[in-house]
Design a protein around this motif. Sequence first.
Motif, PDB file in Angstrom:
ATOM      1  N   GLU A 143       0.847  -1.192   0.000  1.00 31.34           N
ATOM      2  CA  GLU A 143       0.000   0.000   0.000  1.00 31.34           C
ATOM      3  C   GLU A 143       0.884   1.243   0.000  1.00 31.34           C
ATOM      4  O   GLU A 143       1.855   1.327   0.734  1.00 31.34           O
ATOM      5  N   GLY A 144       0.526   2.193  -0.850  1.00 27.81           N
ATOM      6  CA  GLY A 144       1.317   3.411  -0.964  1.00 27.81           C
ATOM      7  C   GLY A 144       2.381   3.364  -2.037  1.00 27.81           C
ATOM      8  O   GLY A 144       3.070   4.369  -2.271  1.00 27.81           O
ATOM      9  N   THR A 145       2.556   2.213  -2.728  1.00 24.08           N
ATOM     10  CA  THR A 145       3.573   2.103  -3.773  1.00 24.08           C
ATOM     11  C   THR A 145       3.278   3.083  -4.902  1.00 24.08           C
ATOM     12  O   THR A 145       2.198   3.066  -5.495  1.00 24.08           O
ATOM     13  N   ARG A 146       4.241   3.948  -5.202  1.00 22.26           N
ATOM     14  CA  ARG A 146       4.101   4.886  -6.315  1.00 22.26           C
ATOM     15  C   ARG A 146       4.685   4.256  -7.578  1.00 22.26           C
ATOM     16  O   ARG A 146       5.789   3.742  -7.566  1.00 22.26           O
ATOM     17  N   SER A 147       3.915   4.294  -8.635  1.00 25.55           N
ATOM     18  CA  SER A 147       4.340   3.699  -9.896  1.00 25.55           C
ATOM     19  C   SER A 147       3.658   4.458 -11.029  1.00 25.55           C
ATOM     20  O   SER A 147       2.796   5.304 -10.780  1.00 25.55           O
ATOM     21  N   PRO A 148       4.021   4.166 -12.304  1.00 24.52           N
ATOM     22  CA  PRO A 148       3.338   4.845 -13.411  1.00 24.52           C
ATOM     23  C   PRO A 148       1.826   4.655 -13.403  1.00 24.52           C
ATOM     24  O   PRO A 148       1.084   5.512 -13.874  1.00 24.52           O
ATOM     25  N   SER A 149       1.345   3.529 -12.877  1.00 33.14           N
ATOM     26  CA  SER A 149      -0.093   3.281 -12.841  1.00 33.14           C
ATOM     27  C   SER A 149      -0.730   3.676 -11.511  1.00 33.14           C
ATOM     28  O   SER A 149      -1.959   3.665 -11.379  1.00 33.14           O
ATOM     29  N   THR A 150       0.100   4.048 -10.530  1.00 29.94           N
ATOM     30  CA  THR A 150      -0.414   4.540  -9.241  1.00 29.94           C
ATOM     31  C   THR A 150       0.449   5.732  -8.809  1.00 29.94           C
ATOM     32  O   THR A 150       1.180   5.663  -7.822  1.00 29.94           O
ATOM     33  N   PRO A 151       0.372   6.838  -9.547  1.00 29.68           N
ATOM     34  CA  PRO A 151       1.254   7.970  -9.256  1.00 29.68           C
ATOM     35  C   PRO A 151       1.039   8.578  -7.868  1.00 29.68           C
ATOM     36  O   PRO A 151       1.945   9.217  -7.332  1.00 29.68           O
ATOM     37  N   TYR A 152      -0.133   8.394  -7.286  1.00 29.15           N
ATOM     38  CA  TYR A 152      -0.407   8.933  -5.956  1.00 29.15           C
ATOM     39  C   TYR A 152      -0.293   7.869  -4.863  1.00 29.15           C
ATOM     40  O   TYR A 152      -0.617   8.126  -3.713  1.00 29.15           O
ATOM     41  N   GLY A 153       0.149   6.686  -5.275  1.00 26.38           N
ATOM     42  CA  GLY A 153       0.310   5.599  -4.315  1.00 26.38           C
ATOM     43  C   GLY A 153      -0.804   4.577  -4.411  1.00 26.38           C
ATOM     44  O   GLY A 153      -1.980   4.937  -4.516  1.00 26.38           O
ATOM     45  N   SER A 154      -0.449   3.315  -4.379  1.00 30.75           N
ATOM     46  CA  SER A 154      -1.444   2.249  -4.467  1.00 30.75           C
ATOM     47  C   SER A 154      -2.250   2.168  -3.173  1.00 30.75           C
ATOM     48  O   SER A 154      -1.709   2.287  -2.075  1.00 30.75           O
ATOM     49  N   PHE A 155      -3.545   1.946  -3.303  1.00 32.09           N
ATOM     50  CA  PHE A 155      -4.369   1.720  -2.119  1.00 32.09           C
ATOM     51  C   PHE A 155      -4.866   0.276  -2.059  1.00 32.09           C
ATOM     52  O   PHE A 155      -5.688  -0.082  -1.231  1.00 32.09           O
ATOM     53  N   ASP A 156      -4.364  -0.580  -2.996  1.00 27.46           N
ATOM     54  CA  ASP A 156      -4.700  -2.007  -2.955  1.00 27.46           C
ATOM     55  C   ASP A 156      -4.055  -2.679  -1.752  1.00 27.46           C
ATOM     56  O   ASP A 156      -2.916  -2.357  -1.388  1.00 27.46           O
TER      57      ASP A 156
END
Length: 344
Positions: A143-156
Motif C-alpha cells: 500500500e502506498g507504492t508509487r508507480s506509473p499506474s499509481t502515481p499517488y500511491g497504491s491503495f490495494d
Amino acid sequence: MNDMTPVQTTLKDWETDQEVRWCPGCGDYAILKAVQRTLPQIGADPSKTVFISGIGCSSRFPYYMETYGFHTIHGRAPAFATGAKLANPELDVWLVTGDGDGLSIGGNHLMHVLRRNVNMQIMLFNNEIYGLTKGQFSPTSREGTRSPSTPYGSFDHPAKPAAFALGAGARFVGRGFDVSKHLPDVFKAAHAHQGAAFIEIFQNCIVYNKDVFNDFAAPKGAEDRQLWLADGEPMLFAKGTKGIALDRDALALKVVDVEGDDWQSAGVLVHDVTNRSVAHMLVELPFGPFPMALGVLYDDPAPTFEAGVAAEHDRAVEGKENNLAKLLAKGQTWTVSGTAQDPV
C-alpha cells in the motif's frame, strides 16, 4: 524425490549459450545460479527436465537452462506444465512465474495446479512490481507504492503468495530470497516433495523497486530479522536470543526473549512442517514486529494429480483390446426387435 535415476552433472551442464539478459544487478541472476547449482546436487537429468514459464522478467528463465523448455503465454504456464506432466509423468517439471504473471491474469491457473497437486516445482519470483512492462504496481505491491499506474500511491491491499498457496490447498510451501545461501536447500526440499511444491522467492528489482526487501533480505546485516525454519528445530532467530511462541489466550504467535540456550522455558515452538495451522500463522506474520519466516513452512505430501489420472486410465482400459484398426472396422450396427407401434 521424482522417479528418475540420478545422473552426474556439473553446473556447466545446465548453462546454455544464450546471453543472459536481465538488468545488471537483478536478483534473477542469483536465482538462476542457485537453480543451476542445485540440479547437479540432486542428480537431475537434463534430458528429463523441463522449465516452463509465462510472461515477465522471470519468464526468460527457460532460455538460460540447458533443458527442455517452454516460454508460454501470460499467466497460463501452469496449464502448459500440467499438460507436460500428464503427457510424460517422468519429466521433472519446474514452473517459473512472477507476482504479476502468477497472481493477476494467472491466479486462476496457479490455484488449480496447486489444488490438483500436480507433481512439479513452482518458483514464484516476487519483486512486488511489474518489471518487464516498466514498473507498474503488481498484486503484491505494498500500500502506498508509487508507480506509473499509481502515481499517488497504491491503495490495494497486497496479495501474499505463500498465504494464497496454502489457501489453494498446496501441500508444500517454502520461502527464500534471491541472494540467500539457503535458497538451494529450499529447492532441494521442494524437489524431494511428491506433489506441487510452491516456493516464493523475494527478488530485488534493481530498477523499479530497488532494495524493497532490504529490511530482511539485504546481503549483509539483516540476519537478525530472518526466521529460517527447519523441521524439528526450535523457531529461533537473532542469533538465538529470540524465538516464536504461541500465545494460547489469543491463539496467535508472539516473539519471546530467550536466555542462553534455554528456549524451552521461553515456550519457543518446535517447527513441524506438517502442521498446516501453524504454517498459516507463519505466512501471515506482520514483518516488523516479527521476523520474516523463511525456509520450508509446510510439507505434507498427498496423492498427486497425475497418479490419479493414470489410475483412472488403467481402470477404463482394463479388459479392453488395444486395437484401433479392429475397432474402426467393426462399424456401428445394432438390431431392433419388438412390435412396431402405430403412430400417434
